[in-house]
Design an enzyme around this catalytic site. Structure first.
Site, PDB file in Angstrom:
ATOM      1  N   LYS A 153       0.891  -1.204  -0.016  1.00  0.00           N
ATOM      2  CA  LYS A 153      -0.082  -0.528   0.332  1.00  0.00           C
ATOM      3  C   LYS A 153       1.077   1.231  -0.267  1.00  0.00           C
ATOM      4  O   LYS A 153       1.279   1.256   1.316  1.00  0.00           O
ATOM      5  CB  LYS A 153      -0.684  -0.023   1.201  1.00  0.00           C
ATOM      6  CG  LYS A 153      -1.973   0.977   0.832  1.00  0.00           C
ATOM      7  CD  LYS A 153      -2.791   1.988   2.873  1.00  0.00           C
ATOM      8  CE  LYS A 153      -2.002   2.615   2.978  1.00  0.00           C
ATOM      9  NZ  LYS A 153      -2.070   3.919   2.507  1.00  0.00           N
ATOM     10  N   GLY A 206       8.140   5.266   7.564  1.00  0.00           N
ATOM     11  CA  GLY A 206       7.170   6.040   7.446  1.00  0.00           C
ATOM     12  C   GLY A 206       6.751   6.694   8.679  1.00  0.00           C
ATOM     13  O   GLY A 206       8.497   6.884   9.645  1.00  0.00           O
ATOM     14  N   GLU A 226      11.450   1.703   9.044  1.00  0.00           N
ATOM     15  CA  GLU A 226      12.035   2.258   9.154  1.00  0.00           C
ATOM     16  C   GLU A 226      11.606   3.789   8.988  1.00  0.00           C
ATOM     17  O   GLU A 226      10.674   4.677   8.224  1.00  0.00           O
ATOM     18  CB  GLU A 226      12.813   2.568   7.424  1.00  0.00           C
ATOM     19  CG  GLU A 226      14.024   3.192   7.517  1.00  0.00           C
ATOM     20  CD  GLU A 226      13.941   4.826   6.933  1.00  0.00           C
ATOM     21  OE1 GLU A 226      13.914   5.318   7.743  1.00  0.00           O
ATOM     22  OE2 GLU A 226      13.228   4.804   5.817  1.00  0.00           O
ATOM     23  N   CYS A 281      13.835  11.519   5.529  1.00  0.00           N
ATOM     24  CA  CYS A 281      14.159  11.202   7.180  1.00  0.00           C
ATOM     25  C   CYS A 281      15.345  11.344   7.646  1.00  0.00           C
ATOM     26  O   CYS A 281      16.063  11.079   8.410  1.00  0.00           O
ATOM     27  CB  CYS A 281      13.542   9.595   7.083  1.00  0.00           C
ATOM     28  SG  CYS A 281      13.813   8.685   5.809  1.00  0.00           S
ATOM     29  N   GLU A 336      10.904  16.051  14.464  1.00  0.00           N
ATOM     30  CA  GLU A 336      10.910  15.472  13.171  1.00  0.00           C
ATOM     31  C   GLU A 336      10.546  16.319  12.408  1.00  0.00           C
ATOM     32  O   GLU A 336       8.874  16.419  12.930  1.00  0.00           O
ATOM     33  CB  GLU A 336      11.043  14.246  12.952  1.00  0.00           C
ATOM     34  CG  GLU A 336      11.415  14.141  10.679  1.00  0.00           C
ATOM     35  CD  GLU A 336      10.918  12.667  10.250  1.00  0.00           C
ATOM     36  OE1 GLU A 336      10.044  11.990  11.541  1.00  0.00           O
ATOM     37  OE2 GLU A 336      12.207  12.414   9.798  1.00  0.00           O
TER      38      GLU A 336
HETATM   39  P1  ADP Z   1       4.245  10.666   6.913  1.00  0.00           P
HETATM   40  O1  ADP Z   1       3.956  11.336   8.275  1.00  0.00           O
HETATM   41  O2  ADP Z   1       4.890  10.201   6.865  1.00  0.00           O
HETATM   42  O3  ADP Z   1       2.568  10.432   5.742  1.00  0.00           O
HETATM   43  P2  ADP Z   1       2.758   8.054   7.717  1.00  0.00           P
HETATM   44  O4  ADP Z   1       3.555   7.538   9.073  1.00  0.00           O
HETATM   45  O5  ADP Z   1       1.571   8.928   8.387  1.00  0.00           O
HETATM   46  O6  ADP Z   1       4.116   8.998   7.589  1.00  0.00           O
HETATM   47  O7  ADP Z   1       2.109   7.440   6.982  1.00  0.00           O
HETATM   48  C1  ADP Z   1       2.860   6.227   5.745  1.00  0.00           C
HETATM   49  C2  ADP Z   1       2.330   4.833   5.379  1.00  0.00           C
HETATM   50  O8  ADP Z   1       1.149   4.697   6.398  1.00  0.00           O
HETATM   51  C3  ADP Z   1       1.225   5.627   4.491  1.00  0.00           C
HETATM   52  O9  ADP Z   1       1.012   4.773   3.093  1.00  0.00           O
HETATM   53  C4  ADP Z   1       0.157   5.586   5.492  1.00  0.00           C
HETATM   54  O10 ADP Z   1      -0.927   5.493   4.566  1.00  0.00           O
HETATM   55  C5  ADP Z   1       0.461   4.165   6.280  1.00  0.00           C
HETATM   56  N1  ADP Z   1      -0.293   4.917   7.561  1.00  0.00           N
HETATM   57  C6  ADP Z   1      -1.306   5.687   7.930  1.00  0.00           C
HETATM   58  N2  ADP Z   1      -1.473   4.935   8.843  1.00  0.00           N
HETATM   59  C7  ADP Z   1      -1.941   3.908   9.051  1.00  0.00           C
HETATM   60  C8  ADP Z   1      -2.003   2.947  10.237  1.00  0.00           C
HETATM   61  N3  ADP Z   1      -2.812   2.805  11.007  1.00  0.00           N
HETATM   62  N4  ADP Z   1      -2.456   1.499   9.492  1.00  0.00           N
HETATM   63  C9  ADP Z   1      -1.298   1.360   8.401  1.00  0.00           C
HETATM   64  N5  ADP Z   1      -1.004   1.983   7.857  1.00  0.00           N
HETATM   65  C10 ADP Z   1      -0.862   3.644   8.097  1.00  0.00           C
END
Ligand code: ADP
Length: 481
Positions: A176, A229, A252, A287, A385
């Site tokens: 995803k 993320g 990561e 990052c 960050e």
């Molecule tokens: P950023 O702050 O860099 O946007 P996120 O950690 O919010 O990073 O998002 C990174 C990825 O994690 C995206 O693909 C996002 O859709 C996904 N994501 C966000 N929330 C969830 C969740 N509760 N469960 C699984 N994936 C998630």
């Protein structure tokens, strides 16, 4: 330049997937609607994972002769190169990275990563040993279905870092991408099938993290989750693993990376330029970027003066234009978050010596390169960050103080050390609690160099043969002869 056609589908089991509700993909360049993509619900995610599992169990990919697998993955890499311009355009439109950087860094690295792991396929062996009348085979076994969740800052490169090692081991993948950077990734899945990858081996599902991503991470047939993320989402993935099948979770995460400049830095101009370019590249949305600059007090003022001069040469604007060095940040949430960090920096007493505001562009999420001096270790802009074009400058007086300041964070991704003294460089590098240390430069590291964090920056590594460990389990077969 004509815009490429934009996908309005996910890509599952070798076919476009269009069912159900959709969400809007808007451009950070001008906030216009680009396309809509399916918001895949739990049932749709279940179908994708079970399809990937079925293909894995069939052995069509896992047991394909290595030479054939290699040829398919090399063709995949060639197709990525052949479509680099289109992929880069789609990506610039949905997440705002300057077009040339998209093509020459992100898409090129994506193809290179696929190629590197494809070449590794027939060079990685198991182990054997004999003892006490027995022969033991130690083999790397694929885990089955690997789930990946990826971010928007280097969309295609990070996808390749995850899927290439997973695929060469014979796994199936359900990935995803981030909502703000899904278009090019969907196209990658299409190209993989065009290259001959059996349908269902690499699937791209689309939707929100809290629904589609969560369903993937909770699925009992996903055996490994690989994620890049935020720490907050990383923590949720660990919980989902505990709530479901104890799948392994590799993270990561973020960084608040210290870049330490000693007064005997071999080439001050180079240090300033590299440090400034590294924090502002991709509008600070990296990052690993050096967002915390620790400068020895003796050279603080001259360093700041030179840093401001270089940052002033950067051009913020439409990332489709060649002269642009900083495009918009990826989305509205990111834009609001960065501006609130800047406001907090001012409130807490740091001095904004450059930027701190937005350029005069009528729509889109643009932020000027921003430099704060007088930052102290307790301030939020020294600890959190920001993931935007904001540089926090702190000063230090001794080597011990610099190391203590650098390590005074829960993050541990990268760090930089600049000095002509090999002994200081080596000692400081040894004491820095990070996955990577750069000495007398900042940034880079090829596909053969592991990349990962310690502490709350994550676990496991992307890149290099070490990444294979994430996507297999080690099996011992003990034969009495
Ligand atoms: P950023 O702050 O860099 O946007 P996120 O950690 O919010 O990073 O998002 C990174 C990825 O994690 C995206 O693909 C996002 O859709 C996904 N994501 C966000 N929330 C969830 C969740 N509760 N469960 C699984 N994936 C998630």
């Amino acid at each position: 330049m004509a815009e490429p056609s934009k996908p309005d589908y996910a890509y599952v089991n070798g076919e476009p997937y269009r069912a159900g509700e959709t969400f809007d993909i808007t451009s950070p360049i001008d906030e216009r609607l680009l396309t809509t993509l399916p918001t895949m619900n739990e049932g749709a995610v279940d179908d994708a994972v079970l399809g990937a599992k079925q293909v894995f169990d069939s052995g069509v990919w896992r047991h394909m002769p290595k030479g054939q697998k290699q040829a398919i993955l090399l063709k995949f890499a060639d197709l990525i190169d052949a479509h680099a311009e289109t992929l880069a355009q789609l990506q610039t439109l949905d997440m705002g990275m300057p077009l040339a950087m998209c093509q020459n860094k992100d898409i090129a690295a994506c193809a290179n990563t696929m190629r590197w792991y494809a070449h590794a396929i027939d060079k990685v062996y198991g182990e054997t040993m004999t003892d006490d009348g027995k022969v033991t085979l130690i083999t790397r076994e694929p885990v089955g279905v690997v789930g990946c969740i990826t971010p928007w800052n280097f969309p295609c490169m990070i996808v390749a870092w995850k899927i290439a090692p997973a695929l060469i081991l014979g796994n199936s993948v359900v990935l995803k991408p981030a909502e703000s950077a899904s278009m090019a990734v969907v196209k990658l899945a299409e190209l993989a099938v065009q290259a001959g990858l059996p349908p269902g081996v690499f699937n791209v599902i689309t939707g929100y993290g809290h629904s589609t991503g969560k369903a993937l991470a909770l699925h009992d047939e996903v055996r490994v989750m690989a994620f890049t993320g935020s720490g907050a989402v990383g923590a949720k993935l660990l919980q989902y693993a505990g709530q479901s099948n104890l799948k392994r979770v590799y993270l990561e995460l973020g960084g608040k990376n210290a870049n330490i400049i000693f007064p005997d830095v071999p080439n001050l101009d180079k240090a300033v330029k590299n440090s400034v370019m590294a924090i502002f590249a991709n509008s600070g949305q990296i990052c690993a970027s050096p967002s915390r600059l620790l400068v020895h007090r003796d050279i603080h003022d001259v360093f700041v003066e030179k840093a401001i001069a270089i940052a002033k040469t950067l051009r913020v604007g439409n990332p489709l234009r060649e002269c642009t060095t900083l495009g918009p940040v990826a989305n509205k949430a990111q834009y609001d978050s960065i501006l609130s960090h800047i406001a907090r920096g001012r409130e807490q007493g740091a001095t904004c010596v450059l930027g701190g505001d937005t350029p005069d562009i009528p729509s889109g999420y643009y932020i000027n390169p921003t430099i704060f001096t007088g930052v102290t270790p307790d301030m939020d802009i020294a600890r959190q960050e920001i993931f935007g074009p904001v540089l926090s400058i702190l000063s230090f007086d001794s080597t011990e103080q610099a190391v203590a300041m650098a390590n005074d964070t829960e993050y541990g991704l990268t760090a930089g050390v600049w000095t002509a003294n090999i002994s200081i460089a080596h000692t400081v590098a040894q004491h820095l609690e990070t996955g990577t240390v750069f000495v007398n430069h900042f940034g880079g590291g090829g596909i053969d160099t592991p990349f990962g964090g310690v502490k709350q920056s994550g676990n496991g590594v992307d890149r290099s043969l070490h990444a294979l460990d994430k996507y297999c389990h080690i099996k011992s077969t003990i034969i009495q002869v």
